[in-house]
Design a protein around this motif. Structure first.
Motif, PDB file in Angstrom:
ATOM      1  N   ARG A 298      -5.954   8.047  -6.645  1.00 30.73           N
ATOM      2  CA  ARG A 298      -7.044   8.152  -5.674  1.00 30.73           C
ATOM      3  C   ARG A 298      -6.427   8.276  -4.284  1.00 30.73           C
ATOM      4  N   LEU A 299      -7.207   8.719  -3.314  1.00 26.72           N
ATOM      5  CA  LEU A 299      -6.769   8.791  -1.924  1.00 26.72           C
ATOM      6  C   LEU A 299      -7.704   7.964  -1.050  1.00 26.72           C
ATOM      7  N   TYR A 300      -7.098   7.291  -0.046  1.00 23.77           N
ATOM      8  CA  TYR A 300      -7.860   6.476   0.899  1.00 23.77           C
ATOM      9  C   TYR A 300      -7.444   6.839   2.317  1.00 23.77           C
ATOM     10  N   ARG A 301      -8.424   6.996   3.192  1.00 21.90           N
ATOM     11  CA  ARG A 301      -8.158   7.467   4.541  1.00 21.90           C
ATOM     12  C   ARG A 301      -7.991   6.348   5.571  1.00 21.90           C
ATOM     13  N   GLU A 302      -8.673   5.217   5.379  1.00 23.00           N
ATOM     14  CA  GLU A 302      -8.681   4.206   6.432  1.00 23.00           C
ATOM     15  C   GLU A 302      -7.274   3.663   6.685  1.00 23.00           C
ATOM     16  N   PRO A 303      -6.947   3.343   7.959  1.00 23.89           N
ATOM     17  CA  PRO A 303      -5.607   2.839   8.293  1.00 23.89           C
ATOM     18  C   PRO A 303      -5.295   1.539   7.553  1.00 23.89           C
TER      19      PRO A 303
ATOM     20  N   GLU B 122       0.839  -1.199   0.000  1.00 21.63           N
ATOM     21  CA  GLU B 122       0.000   0.000   0.000  1.00 21.63           C
ATOM     22  C   GLU B 122       0.880   1.256   0.000  1.00 21.63           C
ATOM     23  N   LEU B 123       0.558   2.187  -0.900  1.00 19.86           N
ATOM     24  CA  LEU B 123       1.340   3.422  -1.018  1.00 19.86           C
ATOM     25  C   LEU B 123       0.893   4.442   0.027  1.00 19.86           C
ATOM     26  N   HIS B 124       1.806   4.835   0.905  1.00 16.88           N
ATOM     27  CA  HIS B 124       1.514   5.786   1.977  1.00 16.88           C
ATOM     28  C   HIS B 124       2.162   7.135   1.671  1.00 16.88           C
ATOM     29  N   ILE B 125       1.376   8.195   1.797  1.00 11.30           N
ATOM     30  CA  ILE B 125       1.887   9.551   1.586  1.00 11.30           C
ATOM     31  C   ILE B 125       2.399  10.115   2.907  1.00 11.30           C
TER      32      ILE B 125
ATOM     33  N   ARG C 219       0.063   1.957   9.821  1.00 14.35           N
ATOM     34  CA  ARG C 219       0.246   3.378   9.530  1.00 14.35           C
ATOM     35  C   ARG C 219      -1.103   4.051   9.314  1.00 14.35           C
ATOM     36  N   THR C 220      -1.226   5.264   9.842  1.00 14.67           N
ATOM     37  CA  THR C 220      -2.482   6.007   9.737  1.00 14.67           C
ATOM     38  C   THR C 220      -2.448   7.084   8.664  1.00 14.67           C
ATOM     39  N   ILE C 221      -1.282   7.347   8.094  1.00 17.06           N
ATOM     40  CA  ILE C 221      -1.175   8.346   7.040  1.00 17.06           C
ATOM     41  C   ILE C 221      -1.927   7.871   5.795  1.00 17.06           C
ATOM     42  N   LEU C 222      -2.421   8.845   5.034  1.00 17.72           N
ATOM     43  CA  LEU C 222      -3.232   8.548   3.857  1.00 17.72           C
ATOM     44  C   LEU C 222      -2.535   7.585   2.906  1.00 17.72           C
TER      45      LEU C 222
ATOM     46  N   PRO D  62      -2.015  16.290   0.496  1.00 18.66           N
ATOM     47  CA  PRO D  62      -2.552  15.878  -0.798  1.00 18.66           C
ATOM     48  C   PRO D  62      -4.029  16.207  -0.985  1.00 18.66           C
ATOM     49  N   GLU D  63      -4.418  16.353  -2.244  1.00 22.44           N
ATOM     50  CA  GLU D  63      -5.813  16.469  -2.653  1.00 22.44           C
ATOM     51  C   GLU D  63      -5.985  15.701  -3.960  1.00 22.44           C
ATOM     52  N   ILE D  64      -7.230  15.350  -4.267  1.00 28.78           N
ATOM     53  CA  ILE D  64      -7.580  14.824  -5.582  1.00 28.78           C
ATOM     54  C   ILE D  64      -8.618  15.767  -6.176  1.00 28.78           C
ATOM     55  N   ILE D  65      -8.341  16.241  -7.396  1.00 30.25           N
ATOM     56  CA  ILE D  65      -9.259  17.180  -8.041  1.00 30.25           C
ATOM     57  C   ILE D  65      -9.712  16.634  -9.396  1.00 30.25           C
TER      58      ILE D  65
END
Length: 437
Positions: free
Chosen positions: A303-308, A252-255, A313-316, A262-265
């Motif tokens: 895309r961005l995902y919030r769940e741990p 899983e890619l963590h930012i 790790r808790t980062i997006l 980050p944002e997704i537009i």
């Protein structure tokens, strides 16, 4: 070294840190960078208007052309005397985008690269073979300083001289490989040509790959041929270099969002999209001093995902980059990304991941061709087998792309290999337009 605490912050603590750093960055660029002060004034925004993370969307975007328009140092927020490093993009058209670092920025870069390499437990005792380019490109030096800071031994091999690379990897007993995924596959090819077994004759246990998109099939091919754990590294020079995001042991890619917000537009409207929706990735730097950027449009589709994550790790998390808005091909009105083609190729038995997409125009019609190398065993078989393989691939591409593509099967090892980012697309329509045809 223990994992960085910021990777495991409670969401409310992380967002409080982000907001504090965002306010500081906005005030900094408003007072120190003329370009941003004018942009904010045009948008009717002042630093004190930023009271929550939601207010980020009120700020104007920054695009790559802004960096080119202010080449070389027009966007610096510090005097040149405070700059200790200058890099530039690997762009091939127009002026390069120049990025600069203060001592503080270099510490941030080293930190995020350490966090990247810690995903693969890199540390003392590891020999890191670094085949990313050294020089103005940020890749090589980014991995170099991160690995050294963790106590690993770094072999700064840079790019090219593939047979020598293999000799060094074998003789120095490299345990970690850093390079582009396409070059990792090329290294394995040449090793096999030299009579070496990539798994038995080498000691690689982990690899950190980036600088170009890689389909699941290409990642799997690299992992299987070398017998290593594949870690993905995402970054771009304008934001920091490599080290913006990295994959954990679960892929899983963590930012590292304590430094990069980050944002997704929506690529066309600029509207901020909800979590999980696909769109263009945008970053605001939160800790950079020399070249802070506000809402920088990467052109990368993700895309961005919030769940741990299962790793704790808790980062997006971000989805894999499926393409770039500026790399997207429009063929007969259909949007086509090279990663879509690559995904199909790696699912069809008898093909290699070495391919080129050629787009041409016949009269008023667009024509899409895919040239792909076949496996040695298939190529030396009967013509009927090759024809069946060709038809099968054309059908698979039509099912995935909703577009007919001509397939050209070529002999193994005939397509050009790249030491860095692989060139996958030849758009002959652009050449014809320039020639006025």
């Amino acid at each position: 070294m223990k994992p960085n605490a910021a990777d495991y912050y409670a969401r409310e603590d992380l967002e409080a840190l982000q907001l504090r750093r965002l306010k500081e960055t906005v005030a900094r660029v408003y007072h120190l960078v003329t370009f941003y002060r004018h942009k904010f004034e045009e948008a009717g925004i002042k630093p004190e208007d930023i009271r929550s993370l939601e207010d980020l969307r009120r700020l104007p975007f920054t695009v790559k052309q802004d960096l080119r328009d202010h080449y070389p140092f027009g966007l610096l927020a510090v005097p040149l005397e405070q700059v200790v490093r200058i890099h530039s993009s690997s762009g091939t058209t127009g002026k390069p985008t120049v990025v600069a670092y203060t001592e503080h920025d270099m510490r941030v870069w080293t930190e995020v690269m350490m966090r990247t390499l810690l995903m693969g437990r890199v540390g003392p005792g590891d020999v890191v073979h670094n085949a990313y380019g050294y020089g103005l490109f940020t890749g090589g030096l980014g991995f170099h300083y991160g690995a050294e800071a963790l106590g690993a031994a770094v072999v700064p091999s840079s790019v090219g001289f593939t047979k020598r690379q293999l000799m060094l990897m074998r003789d120095f007993r490299a345990t970690v490989l850093c390079c582009t995924p396409s070059y990792a596959l090329h290294l394995a090819e040449v090793a096999q040509e030299e009579g070496l077994d990539p798994q038995k004759d080498f000691r690689l246990r982990a690899g950190f790959f980036g600088a170009e998109p890689a389909s699941p099939g290409l990642r799997q091919a690299v992992s299987e041929v070398w017998g290593l754990k594949y870690f993905e590294c995402y970054g771009l020079s304008e934001i920091i270099g490599p080290g913006v995001a990295a994959s954990c042991e679960y892929g899983e890619l963590h930012i590292f969002e304590d430094h990069f917000l980050p944002e997704i537009i929506h690529p066309e409207t600029g509207e901020v999209l909800p979590e999980g929706e696909e769109g263009e990735l945008v970053f605001t730097t939160l800790t950079k001093q020399a070249l802070p950027l506000i809402r920088y449009r990467t052109r990368d589709i993700s895309r961005l995902y919030r769940e741990p994550c299962r790793c704790g790790r808790t980062i997006l998390r971000m989805g894999r980059v499926v393409g770039r808005t500026d790399d997207m091909l429009i063929v007969s009105g259909v949007n086509v990304f090279p990663s879509q083609v690559e995904h199909v190729l790696t699912k069809v038995e008898g093909l290699t991941p070495n391919y080129v997409i050629v787009v041409d125009k016949k009269g008023v019609l667009d024509v899409l061709e895919v040239w792909v190398e076949v496996d040695e065993r298939i190529f030396t078989g009967d013509l009927g087998s090759l024809e069946n393989l060709k038809h099968k691939l054309e059908e698979e591409l039509a099912n995935h792309l909703f577009l007919r593509a001509r397939v050209k099967l070529v002999e193994p090892k005939t397509l050009e290999r790249s030491m860095g980012k692989a060139k996958r697309v030849i758009d002959r329509r652009e050449l014809e337009e320039k020639l006025g045809r």
